[in-house]
Write an enzyme that holds these catalytic residues in place. Structure first.
Site, short mmCIF file in Angstrom:
data_model
loop_
_atom_site.label_atom_id
_atom_site.label_comp_id
_atom_site.label_asym_id
_atom_site.label_seq_id
_atom_site.Cartn_x
_atom_site.Cartn_y
_atom_site.Cartn_z
N HIS A 64 -9.64 11.29 2.20
CA HIS A 64 -8.77 10.13 2.06
C HIS A 64 -7.45 10.33 2.80
CE1 HIS A 64 -6.28 7.13 -0.33
NE2 HIS A 64 -7.36 6.43 -0.08
N ASP B 21 16.02 11.23 -8.97
CA ASP B 21 17.45 11.56 -8.93
C ASP B 21 18.06 11.42 -7.54
OD1 ASP B 21 17.50 12.05 -11.64
OD2 ASP B 21 17.15 14.21 -11.43
N HIS C 115 0.82 -1.22 0.00
CA HIS C 115 0.00 0.00 0.00
C HIS C 115 0.86 1.27 0.00
CE1 HIS C 115 -3.34 2.57 1.84
NE2 HIS C 115 -3.91 2.02 0.80
N ASP D 187 -0.83 15.85 20.64
CA ASP D 187 -0.47 17.02 21.48
C ASP D 187 0.15 18.18 20.72
OD1 ASP D 187 -1.35 15.74 23.75
OD2 ASP D 187 0.63 15.09 24.40
N LYS E 127 -4.53 10.53 5.69
CA LYS E 127 -4.13 9.59 6.72
C LYS E 127 -3.16 10.31 7.67
CE LYS E 127 -4.16 6.91 2.59
NZ LYS E 127 -5.42 6.29 2.68
N LYS F 276 3.13 4.37 -1.25
CA LYS F 276 3.10 5.27 -2.41
C LYS F 276 4.31 6.18 -2.28
CE LYS F 276 -1.76 5.04 -1.41
NZ LYS F 276 -1.57 4.18 -0.24
#
Length: 400
Positions: A318, A153, A146, A325, A320, A148
């Protein structure tokens, strides 16, 4: 033996096989997994929350690559933006840039053989990650890559929630504007993203190129203190528990799918009991069957304990993230669900920089303003169809 009895026996044997396959596959996975994470390192980090801005920047940097492009995505679709992405990679490969593309075998099932052939003919090194394989067919079908990640370079890195497809640039009418968080990283810390890609590439493409001299150019430190934490098997659960236990004042969770394990739920309830303010941002509408209903039984318990739950309405949420704190923020590829905690390969970035955290707090504040509170009155309103879906989701919550 009548047909009904025979079918019942076959179904029973099939269920037994699924349970044994999953149990033994998971046991084997846990026995071979190792921890790979950085100490606190320094780089410069920018954040994108809108797909069109991200991909304008991302495609620009891809086109400017001089030496090598390393790309890992979970989902690549078969649509206009995907074709543009493929075209850029082929153009760079023909120009002599080393291009490697690693995509998940099931997540990117729409990528056709003809597309793969055209990539390879142009010089792109291509591989699928996480093939379904013996002896644990069911377990291996559930363990997905999962992550990404892109490294250009060896100097520019990208990491976050966006994949390649039209919905990520707001061109899927049923989802509307896509809200996500994606990081652009520069500085010495990009070396670790490069290493992580090459580890995955070696595993799935069979090519060990970790010692290639140009993949790790000498770079200076940036301003933002952070660390990268790749996870798989059960590692993410412990990471989340550690962060939640550290909270003294507040926890903010943003996730498209909120299906925590019992340990994480207990830790959140304990945090509320000791006076920590908990806010959770989830989508108002779902993009997959049962994932929303799968979250309701957990959200009810949190609301009763005093948590604030917000459903994002200005498109599809979507992102995440986990904020502790106003001191630590976690942005990456992992959802706040059992699939990310126990099955998927993920990679997250923990950020400790006050200026960046303040910037993210402003983003979260805006997302909450674009949300509506979820209440027990709404969740407990009689709805037979939803109740049935919740029951089904509870049984298969591990795989949602």
């Amino acid at each position: 033996m009548n047909v009904a009895l025979m079918l019942s026996v076959l179904l029973f044997l099939f269920i037994i096989w699924l349970v044994l396959d999953f149990h033994l596959g998971r046991k084997k996975h846990l026995s071979i997994v190792s921890r790979r994470e950085t100490a606190i390192i320094h780089g410069d980090i920018d954040i994108f929350t809108h797909g069109k801005k991200l991909f304008a920047d991302y495609f620009h940097e891809l086109r400017n690559a001089d030496k090598h492009i390393h790309v890992l995505f979970y989902i690549v679709k078969d649509d206009a933006i995907s074709q543009e992405f493929f075209s850029i990679l082929k153009e760079k490969a023909r120009a002599g840039v080393e291009v490697r593309l690693l995509i998940d075998r099931l997540g990117s099932w729409k990528v056709k053989k003809a597309v793969i052939q055209s990539l390879r003919e142009a010089g792109v090194r291509f591989a699928f990650s996480n093939h379904i394989k013996l002896p644990f067919l069911f377990y291996s079908s559930q363990v997905r890559n999962h992550r990404k990640v892109t490294i250009i370079d060896g100097k520019i890195g990208y990491l976050g929630g966006f994949n390649i497809g039209k919905e990520y640039i707001d061109e899927e009418p049923s989802l509307g504007i896509w809200r996500d968080y994606h990081l652009k990283i520069t500085g010495r810390s990009v070396n670790f993203l490069q290493t992580e890609f090459l580890v995955d590439w070696h595993e799935y493409a069979g090519e060990d190129i970790m010692d290639h001299p140009t993949y790790f150019p000498v770079m200076t430190d940036g301003q933002v203190r952070h660390r990268f934490v790749p996870t798989e098997a059960q590692q993410l659960e412990q990471n989340y528990l550690t962060l939640i236990h550290q909270a003294d004042n507040s926890i903010i969770i943003g996730s498209p799918y909120f299906i925590p394990c019992q340990k994480i739920l207990a830790a959140l309830l304990a945090a509320l009991e000791r006076g920590v303010h908990l806010s959770v941002i989830v989508p108002y509408a779902a993009d997959h069957p049962l994932v929303q209903e799968g979250s309701f039984r957990y959200l009810r318990k949190l609301i009763r304990a005093g948590a604030n739950i917000y459903q994002y309405k200005k498109g599809f949420y979507h992102a995440k993230t986990l904020m502790i704190d106003d001191k630590i923020c976690d942005i990456g590829t992992a959802n706040f669900d059992k699939r990310s905690m126990y099955l998927n390969k993920e990679i997250n970035c923990y950020i400790y920089d006050p200026a960046f955290i303040q910037r993210l707090m402003e983003i979260l504040k805006k997302d909450i303003e674009d949300s509506v509170p979820l209440t027990l009155a709404v969740l407990n309103k009689p709805n037979p169809i939803r109740s049935v879906k919740e029951g089904i989701a509870a049984v298969i919550s591990y795989f949602l």
